[in-house]
Motif scaffolding. Sequence first.
Motif, PDB file in Angstrom:
ATOM      1  N   MET A  92       0.841  -1.198   0.000  1.00  0.00           N
ATOM      2  CA  MET A  92       0.000   0.000   0.000  1.00  0.00           C
ATOM      3  C   MET A  92       0.878   1.250   0.000  1.00  0.00           C
ATOM      4  SD  MET A  92      -3.166   0.323  -0.274  1.00  0.00           S
ATOM      5  CE  MET A  92      -3.890  -1.216   0.305  1.00  0.00           C
TER       6      MET A  92
ATOM      7  N   GLN B 295      -1.633   5.106   3.212  1.00  0.00           N
ATOM      8  CA  GLN B 295      -2.778   4.726   4.042  1.00  0.00           C
ATOM      9  C   GLN B 295      -3.139   5.909   4.909  1.00  0.00           C
ATOM     10  OE1 GLN B 295      -1.225   1.024   5.857  1.00  0.00           O
ATOM     11  NE2 GLN B 295      -3.173   0.129   5.198  1.00  0.00           N
TER      12      GLN B 295
ATOM     13  N   ARG C 152      -5.539   7.265   7.823  1.00  0.00           N
ATOM     14  CA  ARG C 152      -6.450   6.773   8.854  1.00  0.00           C
ATOM     15  C   ARG C 152      -6.873   7.913   9.764  1.00  0.00           C
ATOM     16  NH1 ARG C 152      -6.897   3.582   5.950  1.00  0.00           N
ATOM     17  NH2 ARG C 152      -6.418   1.366   5.903  1.00  0.00           N
TER      18      ARG C 152
ATOM     19  N   ASP D 228      -7.134   4.346   1.266  1.00  0.00           N
ATOM     20  CA  ASP D 228      -5.866   3.748   0.879  1.00  0.00           C
ATOM     21  C   ASP D 228      -5.643   4.023  -0.596  1.00  0.00           C
ATOM     22  OD1 ASP D 228      -5.746   2.689   3.356  1.00  0.00           O
ATOM     23  OD2 ASP D 228      -6.382   0.674   2.777  1.00  0.00           O
TER      24      ASP D 228
ATOM     25  N   ASP E  88      -3.110   2.364  -3.623  1.00  0.00           N
ATOM     26  CA  ASP E  88      -2.043   1.477  -4.026  1.00  0.00           C
ATOM     27  C   ASP E  88      -1.253   2.135  -5.134  1.00  0.00           C
ATOM     28  OD1 ASP E  88      -1.123  -0.847  -3.065  1.00  0.00           O
ATOM     29  OD2 ASP E  88      -2.891  -2.021  -3.668  1.00  0.00           O
TER      30      ASP E  88
ATOM     31  N   GLY F 268     -11.749   1.301   6.750  1.00  0.00           N
ATOM     32  CA  GLY F 268     -10.635   0.629   6.098  1.00  0.00           C
ATOM     33  C   GLY F 268     -11.069  -0.682   5.465  1.00  0.00           C
TER      34      GLY F 268
END
Lengths: 335, 525, 295
Positions: free
Chosen positions: B1, B4, B6, B36, B38, B503
């Motif tokens: 990833m 991220q 959060r 997220d 990628d 998530g």
Amino acid sequence: MFGRYLMLRLLLAIPTIFCVAVIVFVLMRIVPGDPISMMIPPGASPDDIENLREIYGLNKPVLDQFLIWLNGIAEGDLGRSISLKLGVGQLILNRLPATLELVILSMGIAIFLAVTASVAAIRYKDTLVERVLDTFTGVAQAIPDFLWSLLLLLFFGVILPLFPITGRLDPSLSFDPITNFYFFEAIFTFRLDVVWDLLAHLALPSFALAFPLAASLSRVLRGSLSEAMSQDYITLAQVKGYSRLEVITKFALRNALIPTITLSGVQFAFLIGGTVLVEYIFSYPGLGNLAISAVVQRDLPLIQGLILTFAVMFVITNLLIDLSYALINPRLRGR
Amino acid sequence: MLLQVRDLSLSLRDTENSWFWSRGEHVNIFNGINFDIDLGQSLGIVGESGSGKTSLAKTITRLYQPSRGSLLFDGVDISSLRENELGSFRSKVQFIFQDALSALNPRQTIAQIISNTLMNFSIETSKSAALTHAGELLDRVGLPRSYLSRYPHQLSGGQRQRVGIARAIAPKPKLIVADEIVSGLDVSTQAQILALLRELREDGSLIFISHDLSVVRVLCDHVLVLREGKQEELGKTVELFDNPQSRYTRDLLAAIPLPEYDPTWLDREVERKTRDTEECMKIQGAVVFVTGSNRGIGAAFVQNLISRGASKIYIAARDTSKLQNLVSENAGKLVPVELDITNDQQIARAVAGASDVNLLINNAGVNGNSALISANDLASARDELDVNYFGTLAMCRAFAPVLKKNGGGAIINILSILSRVNLPACGSYCVSKSAALSMTQGVRAELAGQKTLVVGVMPGAVDTDMAKSFEGPKENPNDVANASLDAVEQGTEDVYPGGMAQGVSQGLAGDPKAVEKEFAAYLPG
Amino acid sequence: MKNILEIRDLIVGIDSIPPTWILREANLSIGEGQIVGLVGESGAGKTMVSRVILGFTPEGSRVFGGEIHFCGSKISDLNRDSRPFLLGKEVTYIPQNPMTALNPVQRINDQMTDVLIRYLQLKPRDATKRAVSLLSEVQIHDPEKVLKLYPHQLSGGMRQRVLIAIAFACNPSLVIADEPTTALDVTVQKEILGLIKRMQSSHGTSMLFISHDLGVVSKICDVVNVMYGGQVLETQEADALFSAPSHVYTKALLSATPRYDRPGDLLEPVSDRLVTEMGKTILSWDKRAEACFYK
């Protein structure tokens, strides 16, 4: 909220004035020259000098002198003038009204000239009118106020004796005022002859002060006017069918005044400085004249008192300017 | 990833109202953002003016420091690093500004602008190499090399934006954050820039901030909808556009005028608008029935309902003796009801005594923490299904006519993020919650006709007795209650309160198999 | 149908050597009670059309050829004072950016009532009454309170409502709206578009609606003109234009507009070939015009 803002400004003015007081006091002690030596008669004994020092408190440590002075101010006592042997406070209060009348009139003339010139220059943009006004503004700004004094004095006092060139009021007029605000008092007591004579005496010095001020104000005002003229709300006003002059005076001017007013606060400081020389040239009995003789005589208490007065005037003016700023700009209201 | 995010939140001081000695109050710009990205993915962040999207972009690129939450970039938390520690991050993330003209130094030629960037990030060490490289970058963004000697003001808006892109891709960043970079452009220029960005997408990840959902559809494979600093919806582009979950997203889409002749479009809006405001119910003044109200999320619901001004709350529990204190503290507002939702007679009695309810909160549930195969018997599995599925269904059935009579109202079913993926350690609980999710969807469809909003709440682990044994990040039950009631007031159907739920739901939208594998690691015992 | 405004083969340029052409034989007509759309990209000349009508043309520009008719009377030059209508009364304007279009130091009341006092000779008190009813017409709640406010106290959508109320204040015969919703959020845009449409039909006003956004134009206009390079390339009823565009440029614009209901790979940028071709057409027009007006 705005009231709170004003209170804050007032509170902040106190440390400002205090700082000015400290700086003035310290400066006066470190510049060379001894006030006592200026006032002693030739052949005075060291004892006499010591005596004098004691009378004016000049033999005490500097810090003590400062505290005594501050204490005096708090009690409304600015000390005694060394050269004139009078209370400094009384001297200043006697002269202040004359200077205020001069300053207010100059400011009024300057604002009037600046607004008229800027509006005309924008209204007749890209024409001969604008170029002529440009030249005038340049000349007015390039010549400092004391030089304007001499020029006006020469042309309208000597060559063409239209105006009196010294003093504040013709002594032959029987006018016995209660206050020192001659002008206002004359108006309220309907002494039109006195009003006329006062204006005649004020004319040359106030124009001399107003010209450079008007020029720098109109520079700023014109800049902000022409910026305002490119704003969308001006386009809308034009599309509403207003003529160019209406658009300038009714829509652009008030918006353009906002930055100009800020500048006029700074300009006011120069104006006060300007009065010193101009009053001297026209023997106008104001604070400026008093200041010059105080400096020449090294009259420490008087100089301190005068500078403090100028500082207070400056703070008050800026407070007034902030107020008017808020009146013109609704965004600041209610805050 | 690659990145991220959060629970990312930002609050700034309100400098407008600051004084000499006070620095102004903190103002929330956005909070609780989770997503997220990628490598190679592109995320569109969409919102109206004032939604906080530009501040979010600046926080992701660490031009602002977040006030809460974490930003994991390549596995490193950069949220609280100081400027001098951000060096390598700065070269890996590039920002493209909306106003290309003011973002480019007017006194530098394009060649200088790009080669300076190359030298700054030590991509090139010699000036001549940097210049050749700058030429290659202009090729890449479709500008002739002759433009190297020009100044920014000599270019058109589209060309300047291309230079901005060339400069951004110069240090070969892993992530580009572009803030409204096509919004000032003409349609034809915009289409060209979008085509260019689509081409460049393969090289790295892209976060594309825009107010324009249509543009985002062209460019991004995931979309995050932001509304007044809150994450309204996150999902795959195709799914979000074809089937938007949040009412707000639906409103935004409906407000976009497509270039098609449609004489009724303008009137439709007015009609729908008035219906909307009537439809969304207010908690203030509502009459609410809460099951399992003696502890955990249920108790949090009761507190939250009281503070939001619900006019009457039926607090149901199997054992009402513990509720007496609460009832006497809020005299007249709370009505205790003894209720076991697996007991049909008790349900019938409860409904009969609560005919004024317009919001039903099905919170009661059990978790035996038992696995599917390694459990001793089927007792736990049966019990969970009985309460979590049959009991909740029975409540919905019993109260549906009451809600209809009272103008529609709403049902909140407390499900779990485990409704969507199985955690083997409590496998049978997940099955029952999965059944409850499916039931929620069916009930929603059946009750749509009577204008009852059916909300499914899918939190992660919540800090209650039920999840006592779970050691990991847990949500505050208050936040869950709060988010659920917000959903009722805004007409949102699915709620994923908290970072964990967000998530997982994000993960399921991207790669469900990976989530399943991740959860499969939590075996019983 | 009677036409409120007709522009025929209008050529406008800045009078330099060689002249900078802004409108190259543009044609446009606005029928009574119609909303006529004018779409095009920046530099297409759409704003110039509105300026020609209002009489606000850039310094040095002049009419080289063509005609403008307003309600039958011919306007032969660009001078604002020679308009056969009262600007601000019969022809009004809704500006693009509501955030900057209101005077920041004047109350809403003064900005609304000035035209009423000026053109309808109302007393200030009656003008305020009329302003109140206008504000409720544009769906502003508590109009009395809003009249006492300054622009910065209103949201963008509210300000645009006020500007619309000003535009319709004296029952104009033509309203020119220049990108009136471009600066607004989509949801507000939709409300404002609906409002403009309602005001236009209830006042029976004709309207010129300028926009770069094909989507917006498709929803509000009866007739749509597509502009490029100072020419009107295509004029059609809205339904016909969007279902079957005839000009290649219109087609290209439509396929270059991103749509949320279509996947991104369907987006087709305007091809370089088309751009060059259209550039050539304009260049040859310029050559002909130069030969015609300067030899």
